[in-house]
Design a protein around this motif. Structure first.
Motif: not given
Length: 541
Positions: A109-112, A341-344, A398-402, A429-440
């Motif tokens: 949960t550590t912010e980026g 920060n950013p607030l999620v 099991k998630l991260a923000v940055g 994307d935290l501005a649009t809510g859309k996936q950016d298409g990348q996958r790891a």
């Protein structure tokens, strides 16, 4: 009680009954609140999860594997000790993923740091990524009147790895595991901040006495500050509503403020012990809990069940003044703070996730204005992150923000090999809510979960197939290219210990080429005589 996820490479199992999660259980969701007797809470802590099942090799097609309980014999324990390497490297001066010296995110949960992300993470791949067991800590002995005891809380600084034990906090040499100091407590630890101050002070909530047969819980009424480097308890305080000392559900730190929340309201103290604010008996609303780190955010609840109003408030950590506020839709009962920060914020709206994860949607909120930026739908049957927002406001796994993105693992699905399972990490994307298409991609037989952010890159853990050790990888925040940082030993004894400390039900900290995995519950010894560990540490050469 939910069951841990099936081991990788195990033949497909029939789906669980309705209401059971598809992933592993959230340990904090299983921890019993310590409310006053008669409030509907269990009076005796129960195990957060069943004895985990180590991954098993696939059997011939058409035959199912029998799940085996982890049994680490004395021979295996000796093998662990013999095989344990001793490695030490001075820590970098970077120290923090989130500002303020915080490097202790135990579950992703550590912010980026914001920005677009990309190259240049502080954790670089070593010449040899094969790790050795640095040390393992034995599980503490549970009292005769207890079935289990909470041992939640683990922290890492430049000079110490600290871990909660049975009614104590113990500091260990981060490379050797030798005991450096002990802070005894009168009762079990109930909750622990995932954050620290810049000078490595943290906070815990604990019971004022040990459980007995006649009184299995004394309530979680005590909040204390701990100096992790010095190994000292700085002070102990209680929070009152009127003249009544209240029981506390959660604790966090932002800047130099220790904040605690509960169904009876919230309070805060300066790290020196000075009281900053507390609940008022006349309040019709209450601070159920707080998220800490770079900012301090409160989940404030108003109204009754079925007509609840939740307000997400960014507050000044010194005065408690509300700086911005977002009002969630009426009727949403609970919310978790994923990042400040950013607030999620995460919530399970109308319990629609259906998998016990506590997440159906994420809310990206502007800290400055309190306006909703976007809402992200995260169906429980597609994504594997977990939160427990009922009482443990800040416990998400099991998630991260940055990089102004939310990184989530997908649920496991069939791999290319026979009976193999795998998954991926995707970014929203935290501005649009859309996936950016990348996958790891985890890779066949592996399951990948974000742990934390490292200077714009995602640090992730890979749960291994039956014949491999787990891995730590860095995912480039720009290209999504993976770099392996660590691969744990594949010997049976080590694999079995690692299998019992997965992100779903344990605490993981990775920094500076070392991985620390630890339990949140200690249990009464079983009749099988198995050897169990409180924590295990790995390091690369």
């Amino acid at each position: 009680m939910t069951q841990p996820p099936p081991p990788p490479n195990q033949p497909p199992q029939p789906p669980p009954g309705y209401g059971y999660p598809q992933g592993g259980p959230n340990p904090y969701a299983q921890q019993p609140p310590y409310g006053p007797p008669g409030y509907g809470y269990p009076q005796q802590p129960q195990p957060a999860y069943p004895t985990p099942v180590p991954p098993q090799p696939p059997t011939p097609k058409g035959k199912l594997n029998a799940q085996a309980v982890i049994i680490v014999s004395a021979v295996a324990a000796i093998a662990l000790i013999i095989g344990a390497g001793v490695w030490y490297s001075s820590s970098k001066d970077g120290q923090a993923d989130a500002k303020g010296g915080d490097r202790n995110s135990t579950a992703g949960t550590t912010e980026g740091t914001g920005g677009s992300g990309g190259s240049g993470g502080t954790d670089k791949a070593p010449a040899n990524t094969a790790s050795k067991v640095l040390f393992q800590l034995p599980e503490p002995v549970v009292g005769a009147d207890e079935n289990s005891t909470t041992v939640v809380g683990s922290w890492l600084t430049d000079v110490v790895y600290a871990k909660s034990g049975r009614a104590e906090i113990v500091g260990y040499d981060p490379a050797k595991g030798t005991r450096l100091w002990t802070v005894p407590l009168p009762g079990p630890v109930c909750a622990a901040s995932r954050h620290t101050t810049a000078d490595h002070r943290t906070a815990i909530v604990y019971e004022p006495a040990m459980p007995t047969k006649d009184k299995p819980s004394h309530g979680c009424s005590q909040v204390a500050a701990i100096d992790l480097d010095a190994g000292k308890k700085l002070w102990t305080r209680t929070v009152k509503s009127g003249d009544q000392v209240i029981n506390l559900d959660n604790v966090t730190i932002s800047a130099n403020t220790v904040a605690v929340g509960s169904t009876s309201g919230g309070g805060a103290f300066d790290i020196t012990g000075k009281s900053l604010w507390g609940p008022k008996p006349t309040d019709s609303c209450y601070d159920a809990g707080y998220g800490g780190g770079e900012k301090l955010v409160a989940v404030r609840k108003c109204g009754t069940y079925g007509a609840r109003q939740l307000n997400i408030q960014t507050i000044d950590p010194v005065s408690g003044k509300v700086l911005s506020e977002y009002a969630m839709a009426k009727g949403i009962e609970d919310a978790s703070i994923v990042s400040t920060n950013p607030l999620v914020v995460a919530s399970d709206i109308n319990r629609s996730a259906g998998d016990g994860s506590g997440i159906s949607d994420f809310f990206s909120i502007d800290n400055r204005t309190g306006r909703l930026r976007t809402k992200i739908s995260a169906p429980g049957d597609r994504y594997a992150a977990e939160c427990e927002g009922i009482t443990r406001i800040e416990y998400c796994n099991k998630l991260a923000v940055g990089n102004d993105r939310l990184y989530l693992p997908t649920e496991d699905h069939d791999g290319t090999g026979e009976y193999s399972r795998t998954n991926e990490i995707v970014a929203f994307d935290l501005a649009t809510g859309k996936q950016d298409g990348q996958r790891a991609e985890a890779g066949d037989g592996y399951s990948i979960s974000p742990l934390t952010m490292d200077d714009g890159n995602v640090i992730a853990y890979k749960r291994p197939p039956y014949d491999k050790g787990g891995q730590i990888v860095s995912i480039d925040g720009g290209s999504f290219a993976q770099t392996k940082l660590m691969e744990n030993p594949a010997t049976k004894a080590v694999r079995e210990v690692e299998a019992g400390m997965q992100p779903e039900y344990a605490e993981l900290i990775y920094a500076d080429g070392r991985l620390y995995m630890s339990q949140v519950y200690a249990r009464k010894p079983s009749s099988t005589g198995e050897t169990r560990y409180l924590a295990i540490a790995y390091g690369t050469k």
